[in-house]
Design a protein around this motif. Structure first.
Motif, PDB file in Angstrom:
ATOM      1  N   TYR A  43       0.628  -3.247   9.869  1.00 51.47           N
ATOM      2  CA  TYR A  43       1.752  -2.441  10.367  1.00 51.47           C
ATOM      3  C   TYR A  43       1.852  -2.531  11.894  1.00 51.47           C
ATOM      4  O   TYR A  43       2.937  -2.469  12.446  1.00 51.47           O
ATOM      5  N   CYS A  86       5.675  -2.295  13.417  1.00 53.41           N
ATOM      6  CA  CYS A  86       6.115  -0.963  12.947  1.00 53.41           C
ATOM      7  C   CYS A  86       5.512   0.103  13.860  1.00 53.41           C
ATOM      8  O   CYS A  86       6.218   0.947  14.392  1.00 53.41           O
ATOM      9  N   TYR A 133       7.639   5.590  13.879  1.00 57.57           N
ATOM     10  CA  TYR A 133       8.261   4.432  13.204  1.00 57.57           C
ATOM     11  C   TYR A 133       9.414   4.887  12.320  1.00 57.57           C
ATOM     12  O   TYR A 133      10.497   4.293  12.333  1.00 57.57           O
ATOM     13  N   LYS A 171      13.235   3.518  12.949  1.00 62.27           N
ATOM     14  CA  LYS A 171      13.813   2.747  11.841  1.00 62.27           C
ATOM     15  C   LYS A 171      15.052   3.486  11.311  1.00 62.27           C
ATOM     16  O   LYS A 171      16.076   2.860  11.011  1.00 62.27           O
ATOM     17  N   SER A 195      12.782   0.620   5.239  1.00 62.61           N
ATOM     18  CA  SER A 195      11.955  -0.417   5.856  1.00 62.61           C
ATOM     19  C   SER A 195      11.680  -1.565   4.893  1.00 62.61           C
ATOM     20  O   SER A 195      11.449  -1.346   3.707  1.00 62.61           O
ATOM     21  N   TYR A 252       9.062  -3.007   4.861  1.00 62.26           N
ATOM     22  CA  TYR A 252       7.647  -2.887   4.498  1.00 62.26           C
ATOM     23  C   TYR A 252       7.372  -1.768   3.501  1.00 62.26           C
ATOM     24  O   TYR A 252       6.221  -1.527   3.128  1.00 62.26           O
TER      25      TYR A 252
END
Ligand code: J2J
Length: 539
Positions: A16, A21, A211, A215, A360, A362
């Motif tokens: 991350y 991130c 984050y 985001k 995200s 991720y």
């Protein structure tokens, strides 16, 4: 003592960080940077008060010094119960700056919830307003102090009476103790909606939460020009972070604090402050949709209305643009992490019929059957998730964590969803023992436990019943110990006297002789829900 909660395994944390991130930023540092680069730009508007980034930063430093001199240290917990007023921001950023952890309670919480948060988090202080929404929080603090005489500090923003005043804590900003805080440290404890008894505490780090802010800002297109109107209580995770008030400050925009969410309060404020974005839960959206045609406020500045926290019906979703003249964005999120948004350029059918997709790339999302095996697209199943801003465990909850997380770290959301072919999420239901009362979450077990404390109640089971306005309301079924069956309003007063927040008091209470049972002899909540729904239909 602060107990370190489970965190991301090193290989994930490394990934991350490498993927950009987690940027190593802290909340204290972030505000200082915004103050340096934006100076006199307004950060917060509250009635006729405008607070610049510079002014906010200075009052945060002066309070950081005050909290520190009071003995609040790095790792200390402080229960913060403040409404939409500037003091909320001053207090939480001051705590962030010295590495102390706000525990975010809601203005509607009462002595039952507050004493639990203070005891469980072993908090050193409890911060309240004087009076808000006609309720005197100092009398609540007195009840809390009676139960917890060892609570070191009650701090009041406003008229203090016998307590300590927030204003008395302000010191020379130059005395800011300059405590070193790591971005990987826990920044605060947020509340879970709760499904097994009492709310669990959610540990969020500076890295992971920041984050989720930037985001969200990307997805919601927040900039320095954005004006976010906070109509929901800002301590809740949704208006706090999706992108909410903290996302707005991260973007360098302006937060307008509304004292309520009714059209009478909010519509003139949108016009006056030229708000560009705001967030509501479905019942409030319905009220706004009803009110808009009968009012003449100029809402033309509003670009986006976010609706989330509970399922927004497609019928209502269709009415947003024609009635309010802005885009709708559906938000399906949770204080534990994962947030899904419909995108501002999504085609209309997606915005109306889905709850969006993870923010995200991720975020890992799995939809599984009862055996944790993935199900195909378009088939409903349990939603599991893991990612750069989804926690790996609750605070001080080793036993519950075994159930709430899979061995490989996926959080069991308790939501039943289906994934569309395009990858959007549609919320179909829930398998957690919780009632979602128009966005306010009520853990059935918590209320049942309070009912069981009544001398005439042998057993209690609470379920949801459908409601056209709130989506769901609560119905508690109770079995009597003997012949005494007090009227429902008597039982409701009993719960209120026990200090339970008003939104948790069952909307209906019914005496019943026995509970329907499942094949294995457990109380069948499904059958009780059906019973509650038939009774509702007959009313
Ligand atoms: C159906 N159910 C929803 C939706 C949440 C952004 C937005 C909301 C929350 C929140 C949040 C829903 N449709 N659109 O924290 O950052 C239900 C689900 C979910 C639970 C989480 C955010 N949006 N829900 O509501 O922690 O059941 O967070 O698991 O309060 O609300 O509740 P909470």
């Amino acid at each position: 003592m602060f107990v370190q909660p489970p965190t991301w395994p090193e290989e994930f944390a490394k990934r991350y960080r490498e993927n950009g991130c987690w940027r190593g930023e802290t909340f204290g540092g972030m505000l200082r940077e915004r103050a340096a680069s934006l100076g006199n730009k307004t950060a917060i508007t509250y009635a006729d008060t405008h607070i610049s980034y510079q002014e906010l930063d200075e009052s945060v430093s002066s309070l950081a010094a005050g909290f520190h001199q009071l003995g609040i240290q790095k790792g200390s917990r402080v229960v913060v119960q403040l409404p939409n007023i500037p003091a909320f921001f001053e207090v939480i950023f001051a705590l962030f700056r010295i590495g102390a952890l706000p525990v975010f309670s809601l203005p509607s919480h009462r002595s039952s919830e507050i004493t639990y948060f203070i005891e469980f988090a072993e908090a050193d202080a409890y911060v309240i307003p004087d009076i808000d929404g006609g309720f005197d929080y100092r009398s609540l603090a007195r009840q809390v102090k009676e139960k917890l005489p060892s609570l070191p500090h009650v701090i009041v923003a406003g008229e203090t009476e016998e307590f300590l005043g927030l204003d008395d804590l302000r010191k020379d900003p130059a005395l800011d103790p300059q405590i070193h805080v790591e971005a990987s440290d826990i920044a605060f404890l947020q509340l879970s909606g709760g499904s097994t008894g009492l709310s669990k505490l959610i540990p969020r780090t500076h890295d992971d939460y920041i984050y989720s802010l930037w985001k969200s800002n990307e997805v919601c297109e927040l900039t320095q020009e954005s004006v976010y109107l906070a109509a929901l209580p800002v301590a809740h995770n949704y208006p706090l972070s999706s992108p909410g008030v903290l996302g707005t400050l991260y973007a360098g925009g302006r937060v307008v604090l509304a004292p309520g969410s009714s059209p009478d309060v909010v519509f003139p404020l949108i016009e006056k402050e030229r708000a560009t974005i705001t967030a509501v839960v479905p019942p409030i959206a319905l009220i706004w949709l009803e009110a808009a045609p009968h009012r003449s406020d100029d809402l033309s500045s509003l670009e986006v209305l976010q609706v989330g926290g509970a399922k927004f019906s497609a019928e209502a979703a269709k009415r947003v643009k024609p009635a309010l003249g802005c885009k709708l964005q559906q938000v399906f999120g949770m204080a534990e992490g994962l947030v899904n948004y419909t995108r501002l350029d999504d085609p209309e059918h997606i915005v109306i019929h889905t709850q969006g997709r993870p923010m995200s790339e991720y975020d890992e999302v799995l939809v599984v059957d009862d055996e944790d095996k993935p199900v195909p697209h378009e088939v409903a199943g349990h939603l599991l998730t893991r990612g750069p801003y989804t926690i790996r465990g609750y605070y001080k909850a080793d036993e519950q964590n075994k159930k709430a997380f899979t061995p490989d770290g996926f959080y069991r959301t308790g939501d039943i969803v289906r994934l569309t072919k395009e990858g959007n999420v549609v919320v179909e239901g829930r398998d957690k023992d919780q009632i979602n009362r128009g966005g306010e979450k009520v853990a059935a077990e918590e209320v049942e436990n309070h009912l069981l404390a009544h001398p005439d109640i042998h057993d209690a089971a609470m379920v949801s019943m459908p409601d056209p306005f709130l989506g769901e309301r609560s119905c508690a079924f109770v079995i009597a110990k003997g012949n005494n069956k007090p009227a429902p309003h008597v039982l409701k007063s009993f719960l209120r006297e026990r200090g339970l927040a008003a939104y948790k008091i069952p909307d209906r209470i019914e005496w019943i002789d026995a509970f329907p049972q499942t094949g294995v002899g457990k109380v069948s909540k499904k059958a009780l829900r059906e019973l509650a729904a038939t009774h509702t239909a007959n009313v």
